[in-house]
Design a protein around this motif. Structure first.
Motif, mmCIF file in Angstrom:
data_model
loop_
_atom_site.group_PDB
_atom_site.id
_atom_site.type_symbol
_atom_site.label_atom_id
_atom_site.label_comp_id
_atom_site.label_asym_id
_atom_site.label_seq_id
_atom_site.Cartn_x
_atom_site.Cartn_y
_atom_site.Cartn_z
ATOM 1 N N PHE A 50 -2.023 -6.522 3.605
ATOM 2 C CA PHE A 50 -0.738 -6.347 2.925
ATOM 3 C C PHE A 50 -0.696 -6.998 1.541
ATOM 4 C CE2 PHE A 50 3.602 -7.582 1.900
ATOM 5 C CZ PHE A 50 4.196 -6.336 1.837
ATOM 6 N N PRO A 51 -1.046 -8.289 1.431
ATOM 7 C CA PRO A 51 -1.013 -8.891 0.084
ATOM 8 C C PRO A 51 -2.035 -8.264 -0.867
ATOM 9 C CG PRO A 51 -1.198 -10.584 1.767
ATOM 10 C CD PRO A 51 -1.327 -9.282 2.455
ATOM 11 N N LEU A 55 -0.857 -6.704 -4.355
ATOM 12 C CA LEU A 55 -1.444 -7.185 -5.612
ATOM 13 C C LEU A 55 -2.231 -6.079 -6.312
ATOM 14 C CD1 LEU A 55 -2.635 -10.757 -4.584
ATOM 15 C CD2 LEU A 55 -0.815 -10.179 -6.194
ATOM 16 N N GLY A 56 -2.947 -5.275 -5.533
ATOM 17 C CA GLY A 56 -3.715 -4.176 -6.105
ATOM 18 C C GLY A 56 -2.823 -3.153 -6.770
ATOM 19 N N LEU A 57 -1.717 -2.814 -6.139
ATOM 20 C CA LEU A 57 -0.771 -1.868 -6.744
ATOM 21 C C LEU A 57 -0.176 -2.440 -8.025
ATOM 22 C CD1 LEU A 57 1.104 -0.493 -3.606
ATOM 23 C CD2 LEU A 57 -0.429 0.770 -5.126
ATOM 24 N N TRP A 58 0.138 -3.718 -8.006
ATOM 25 C CA TRP A 58 0.712 -4.366 -9.174
ATOM 26 C C TRP A 58 -0.299 -4.428 -10.322
ATOM 27 C CZ3 TRP A 58 -0.671 -9.196 -11.308
ATOM 28 C CH2 TRP A 58 0.164 -9.636 -12.330
ATOM 29 N N LEU A 63 -2.958 0.931 -14.834
ATOM 30 C CA LEU A 63 -4.214 1.577 -15.234
ATOM 31 C C LEU A 63 -4.345 2.979 -14.644
ATOM 32 C CD1 LEU A 63 -6.624 -1.445 -14.633
ATOM 33 C CD2 LEU A 63 -5.758 -0.636 -16.826
ATOM 34 N N MET A 64 -3.731 3.186 -13.472
ATOM 35 C CA MET A 64 -3.892 4.455 -12.757
ATOM 36 C C MET A 64 -2.624 5.299 -12.786
ATOM 37 S SD MET A 64 -6.099 3.140 -9.446
ATOM 38 C CE MET A 64 -4.783 2.222 -8.721
ATOM 39 N N GLU A 65 -1.731 5.003 -13.704
ATOM 40 C CA GLU A 65 -0.415 5.651 -13.723
ATOM 41 C C GLU A 65 -0.480 7.173 -13.789
ATOM 42 O OE1 GLU A 65 3.560 5.431 -16.462
ATOM 43 O OE2 GLU A 65 2.380 3.612 -16.178
ATOM 44 N N ARG A 72 -5.561 7.616 -7.021
ATOM 45 C CA ARG A 72 -5.011 6.251 -7.033
ATOM 46 C C ARG A 72 -5.315 5.541 -5.726
ATOM 47 N NH1 ARG A 72 0.933 7.103 -9.474
ATOM 48 N NH2 ARG A 72 0.813 8.740 -7.934
ATOM 49 N N ALA A 73 -5.145 6.252 -4.609
ATOM 50 C CA ALA A 73 -5.459 5.662 -3.304
ATOM 51 C C ALA A 73 -6.950 5.320 -3.213
ATOM 52 C CB ALA A 73 -5.065 6.621 -2.180
ATOM 53 N N LEU A 74 -7.794 6.207 -3.735
ATOM 54 C CA LEU A 74 -9.234 5.944 -3.733
ATOM 55 C C LEU A 74 -9.551 4.706 -4.558
ATOM 56 C CD1 LEU A 74 -12.176 6.782 -3.093
ATOM 57 C CD2 LEU A 74 -12.106 8.131 -5.196
ATOM 58 N N GLY A 75 -8.995 4.619 -5.752
ATOM 59 C CA GLY A 75 -9.245 3.452 -6.601
ATOM 60 C C GLY A 75 -8.777 2.155 -5.956
ATOM 61 N N LEU A 76 -7.612 2.194 -5.361
ATOM 62 C CA LEU A 76 -7.080 0.999 -4.706
ATOM 63 C C LEU A 76 -7.944 0.591 -3.522
ATOM 64 C CD1 LEU A 76 -4.766 -1.082 -4.570
ATOM 65 C CD2 LEU A 76 -3.586 0.517 -3.065
ATOM 66 N N THR A 77 -8.331 1.551 -2.689
ATOM 67 C CA THR A 77 -9.122 1.204 -1.503
ATOM 68 C C THR A 77 -10.545 0.780 -1.861
ATOM 69 O OG1 THR A 77 -9.709 3.522 -1.130
ATOM 70 C CG2 THR A 77 -7.790 2.651 0.059
#
Length: 105
Positions: A50-51, A55-58, A63-65, A72-77
């Motif tokens: 969760f954190p 933090l990753g989304l924030w 950068l991924m707007e 975006r999900a791929l980059g975050l994961t």
């Protein structure tokens, strides 16, 4: 001629270990520390994920707007999963098991 009984594994080969895996070489519970339950592992994993996602989304959001949501999900994961698996979850689990061992003394 072989029968289905001849092909079935011996009962000692199918006994489940505390972690849920099956195998003949499971350590005895008398010599190994108590394995965390699936619920404890789920809680520790959630406390790590969760954190990291927040933090990753924030951090990565700006950068991924303009990216497609799947990208975006791929980059975050790509960032969150390795951090969770190799760094955060093992440390949280170690801390949790240490606290649990102290409370059982």
């Amino acid at each position: 001629m072989t029968t289905s009984q001849d092909l079935a594994p011996a009962p000692s080969q199918t006994a489940a270990t505390p972690s849920g895996a099956s195998g003949a070489h499971a350590p005895s519970s008398a010599t190994s520390p108590a394995v965390p339950t699936v619920h404890e592992r789920a809680l520790v994993t959630w406390l790590a994920i969760f954190p990291l996602v927040a933090l990753g989304l924030w951090a990565l959001g700006p950068l991924m707007e303009g990216w497609h949501p799947v990208l975006r999900a791929l980059g975050l994961t790509l960032v969150v999963v390795p951090l969770a698996v190799y760094v955060v979850v093992p440390r949280l689990m170690g801390a949790y098991l240490g606290l649990r061992a102290r409370s059982r003394k």
